[in-house]
Design a protein around this motif. Sequence first.
Motif, mmCIF file in Angstrom:
data_model
loop_
_atom_site.group_PDB
_atom_site.id
_atom_site.type_symbol
_atom_site.label_atom_id
_atom_site.label_comp_id
_atom_site.label_asym_id
_atom_site.label_seq_id
_atom_site.Cartn_x
_atom_site.Cartn_y
_atom_site.Cartn_z
ATOM 1 N N PHE A 117 62.009 4.812 18.077
ATOM 2 C CA PHE A 117 62.465 6.390 17.603
ATOM 3 C C PHE A 117 62.921 6.412 16.180
ATOM 4 N N ALA A 118 62.055 5.435 15.410
ATOM 5 C CA ALA A 118 63.043 5.201 13.899
ATOM 6 C C ALA A 118 61.772 5.457 12.241
ATOM 7 N N ILE A 119 61.778 5.995 11.303
ATOM 8 C CA ILE A 119 60.920 6.102 10.898
ATOM 9 C C ILE A 119 61.142 5.001 9.851
ATOM 10 N N ASN A 120 59.652 4.329 9.197
ATOM 11 C CA ASN A 120 59.791 3.806 7.656
ATOM 12 C C ASN A 120 60.726 4.141 6.604
ATOM 13 N N THR A 121 61.797 4.451 6.233
ATOM 14 C CA THR A 121 62.110 4.906 4.791
ATOM 15 C C THR A 121 61.984 3.938 3.667
ATOM 16 N N GLY A 122 61.184 2.907 3.463
ATOM 17 C CA GLY A 122 61.544 2.038 2.516
ATOM 18 C C GLY A 122 60.643 1.010 2.618
ATOM 19 N N VAL A 123 60.671 -0.049 1.489
ATOM 20 C CA VAL A 123 59.973 -1.231 2.051
ATOM 21 C C VAL A 123 60.262 -1.654 3.561
ATOM 22 N N ALA A 124 61.667 -1.943 3.445
ATOM 23 C CA ALA A 124 62.534 -2.909 4.322
ATOM 24 C C ALA A 124 63.524 -2.021 4.551
ATOM 25 N N SER A 125 63.151 -1.345 4.330
ATOM 26 C CA SER A 125 64.214 -0.144 5.577
ATOM 27 C C SER A 125 63.893 0.614 6.678
ATOM 28 N N ILE A 126 64.893 0.916 7.612
ATOM 29 C CA ILE A 126 64.528 1.712 8.718
ATOM 30 C C ILE A 126 65.330 2.803 9.038
ATOM 31 N N GLU A 127 65.151 3.782 9.696
ATOM 32 C CA GLU A 127 66.322 4.683 10.202
ATOM 33 C C GLU A 127 65.878 4.816 11.326
ATOM 34 N N VAL A 128 66.867 4.790 11.815
ATOM 35 C CA VAL A 128 66.452 6.255 13.672
ATOM 36 C C VAL A 128 67.230 7.055 13.729
ATOM 37 N N THR A 129 65.381 7.805 14.017
ATOM 38 C CA THR A 129 66.308 9.455 13.885
ATOM 39 C C THR A 129 66.718 10.146 15.206
ATOM 40 N N GLY A 130 65.648 9.225 15.980
ATOM 41 C CA GLY A 130 65.279 10.123 16.889
ATOM 42 C C GLY A 130 63.904 10.929 17.294
ATOM 43 N N THR A 131 62.965 10.375 16.426
ATOM 44 C CA THR A 131 61.973 11.423 15.971
ATOM 45 C C THR A 131 60.594 10.184 17.367
ATOM 46 N N LEU A 132 60.048 12.026 17.575
ATOM 47 C CA LEU A 132 59.292 11.490 18.346
ATOM 48 C C LEU A 132 57.674 10.861 17.793
ATOM 49 N N ALA A 133 57.824 10.692 16.276
ATOM 50 C CA ALA A 133 56.399 10.631 15.630
ATOM 51 C C ALA A 133 55.697 9.098 16.495
ATOM 52 N N ASN A 134 56.594 8.750 16.448
ATOM 53 C CA ASN A 134 55.963 7.440 17.058
ATOM 54 C C ASN A 134 54.285 7.374 17.627
ATOM 55 N N TYR A 135 55.599 8.331 19.325
ATOM 56 C CA TYR A 135 55.015 8.423 20.092
ATOM 57 C C TYR A 135 53.936 9.315 20.084
ATOM 58 N N ALA A 136 53.593 10.433 18.879
ATOM 59 C CA ALA A 136 52.749 10.977 19.231
ATOM 60 C C ALA A 136 51.419 10.586 18.428
ATOM 61 N N ARG A 137 51.724 9.624 17.259
ATOM 62 C CA ARG A 137 50.596 9.026 16.614
ATOM 63 C C ARG A 137 49.677 8.086 17.746
ATOM 64 N N THR A 138 51.163 7.230 18.831
ATOM 65 C CA THR A 138 50.371 6.367 20.382
ATOM 66 C C THR A 138 49.002 7.361 20.081
ATOM 67 N N LEU A 139 48.599 8.775 20.363
ATOM 68 C CA LEU A 139 47.786 9.104 21.424
ATOM 69 C C LEU A 139 46.625 9.525 20.520
ATOM 70 N N GLU A 140 47.381 9.842 18.954
ATOM 71 C CA GLU A 140 45.910 9.858 18.293
ATOM 72 C C GLU A 140 44.504 9.159 18.924
ATOM 73 N N PRO A 141 43.778 9.739 18.847
ATOM 74 C CA PRO A 141 42.518 8.911 18.853
ATOM 75 C C PRO A 141 41.654 7.635 19.245
ATOM 76 N N THR A 142 42.524 7.118 17.480
ATOM 77 C CA THR A 142 41.839 5.736 18.083
ATOM 78 C C THR A 142 42.757 4.992 18.679
ATOM 79 N N TYR A 143 44.090 5.867 19.322
ATOM 80 C CA TYR A 143 45.284 4.627 19.775
ATOM 81 C C TYR A 143 45.191 4.471 21.013
ATOM 82 N N LEU A 144 45.048 5.334 21.495
ATOM 83 C CA LEU A 144 44.597 6.472 22.392
ATOM 84 C C LEU A 144 43.388 5.653 23.272
ATOM 85 N N GLY A 145 42.088 5.649 22.406
ATOM 86 C CA GLY A 145 41.238 4.707 22.619
ATOM 87 C C GLY A 145 41.552 3.285 23.529
ATOM 88 N N ILE A 146 41.715 3.108 22.642
ATOM 89 C CA ILE A 146 42.519 1.709 23.499
ATOM 90 C C ILE A 146 43.146 1.688 24.339
#
Lengths: 286, 274
Positions: free
Chosen positions: A41-70
Amino acid sequence: MRGRTDWRREAGPFLALIGLPLAWFLLLILVPLGAVWALSFAINTGVASIEVTGTLANYARTLEPTYLGILLKSLALAGLATLVSLGLGFPVALAIAFAPPPWRTPLLVAVTLPFWTNLLIRTYALMAVLRDEGLVNRVVAALAPDLAPLPLLYHDVAVVVGLVYVHLPFMVLPIFAALDRMDRSLIEASLDLGAGPLATIRHVVLPLAGPGIRAGVLLTFVPALGSYLVPDLLGGPGSQMIANVIERQFRRADDWPFGAALAFVLVYLTLLALALLAPRRPAARA
Amino acid sequence: MRGDPLDYGRCWPLRLLLAATLAFLYLPLVVLVAFSFNAGRRVTVWRGFSLEWYERLVRNPELLAALGNSLVVASFATLLSLLLGTLAALALWRFRFPGRIGLERGLALPILVPEICLGVAFLVFFARVVPWPTGLPWPLSLGAIVLAHTSFLFPFVAILVRARLESFNPELEEAARDLGAGTWRALQDVVLPHLKPALLASALLAFTLSLDDFVITFFTAGPDTVTFPVKVYAMVRFSVTPEVNAVSTLLLALTALLAWVGVRLQARLGGRPS
């Protein structure tokens, strides 16, 4: 039925027993898994920094055609491997269960033994057999010299063969256990009443072996779905499975939040398979 | 005679399938071992018997170091997981406490969760949550791998020990207590001896699984803490040579030796009921 002692009655011994494993479980199992879950539930905010924001964007990305296909491809490859394992494992378990008694244990050991050998080595052994100049193609060349070598390796077929090769013992063992427990007089009765051997298998043996088959399917499908080595070494660029994509996000692409989301999609799928297939009664525990 | 239930055992298509399956399982391994003794560079064309590749192995310090690392990791992880698994099993078996079912289910997590997910979990844990110090002297540098291995091994031990405890006759413990033994004394003198076969089986399983593990180690190992499977993986990716076959043959032999020792010990324990 032996009753359990309430922990307050012997608090000292109880705490001494539970302390270490509980602390280990919390710190070295729950915290690492929880950290990945939080990352999903986090986003990349810099080269080595990650912030947990509660976002669902990562899960949404798993449903993109490329990843859904895999994802779908992983399910299909693991499912196909499970079906082939069942098709092969059931008759093998049947043959062992009905083999003459002195043969039973050695045969069972022979089927189980590969499980004890290193997974990497078994995969490598299969690579050598499936290569263009490997054993299979040399046999093919001897039988049909005009044929070009079959492209077996680096192909979806190789992945399914590899998954079957690696997981077959997990299919045979629980089915054998179920067949071994079965009341043989039921088969006798069915044959006496005029059913043929195949009809007896369908109407008597298969239902009785049901719990064993479910356990076998579960024990084959779940690890096959999460396989990393087999698709990595035997598969081609198009036969990558979900575990390979997860590895890439963590070790090469450095997109940990997205990798974490993919990892937890895999965990959810595993838990779903468990919920659908797990034996209802603890007696059938594998 | 149709009424014989052993008919399925005599049925030739079934026997043929069984033979074919065993061939499928063992032929690749036989080929692998055979070509480790090949004189040529190829792993598919036989050029005569030679021990050349084994001699090369002995002169490959990186590979020997990786083998040493694997054995050290497996030993420590086995000892730790025997301790933790047995403690957990005894606590779950003996006591009623809030969260018992939750803990029991939770301990199944490392067995159920796919290896790759555990691998990334330990990668994140040792990189972000509790950074493992780098540059520690050997074997302390292997600590992170030992901890990760113990985490996925001790639940297996707990399950095996728990299963064995089910067959323990609680009257024996009651008798010991009636004779004046305290909780510890009774556990030590009456329950633990009963657990011996399960502890032996657990140790074998834990050691083998640790030695076998690639995925979890792959994510936890640093450049200086390469284990045997991680090294072999690098070799396999880089090239397929009889040297890899020789390495694999050695590991197969080691596993076979372990299994043989285990079966012998198990037979001795079983032959003398305690």
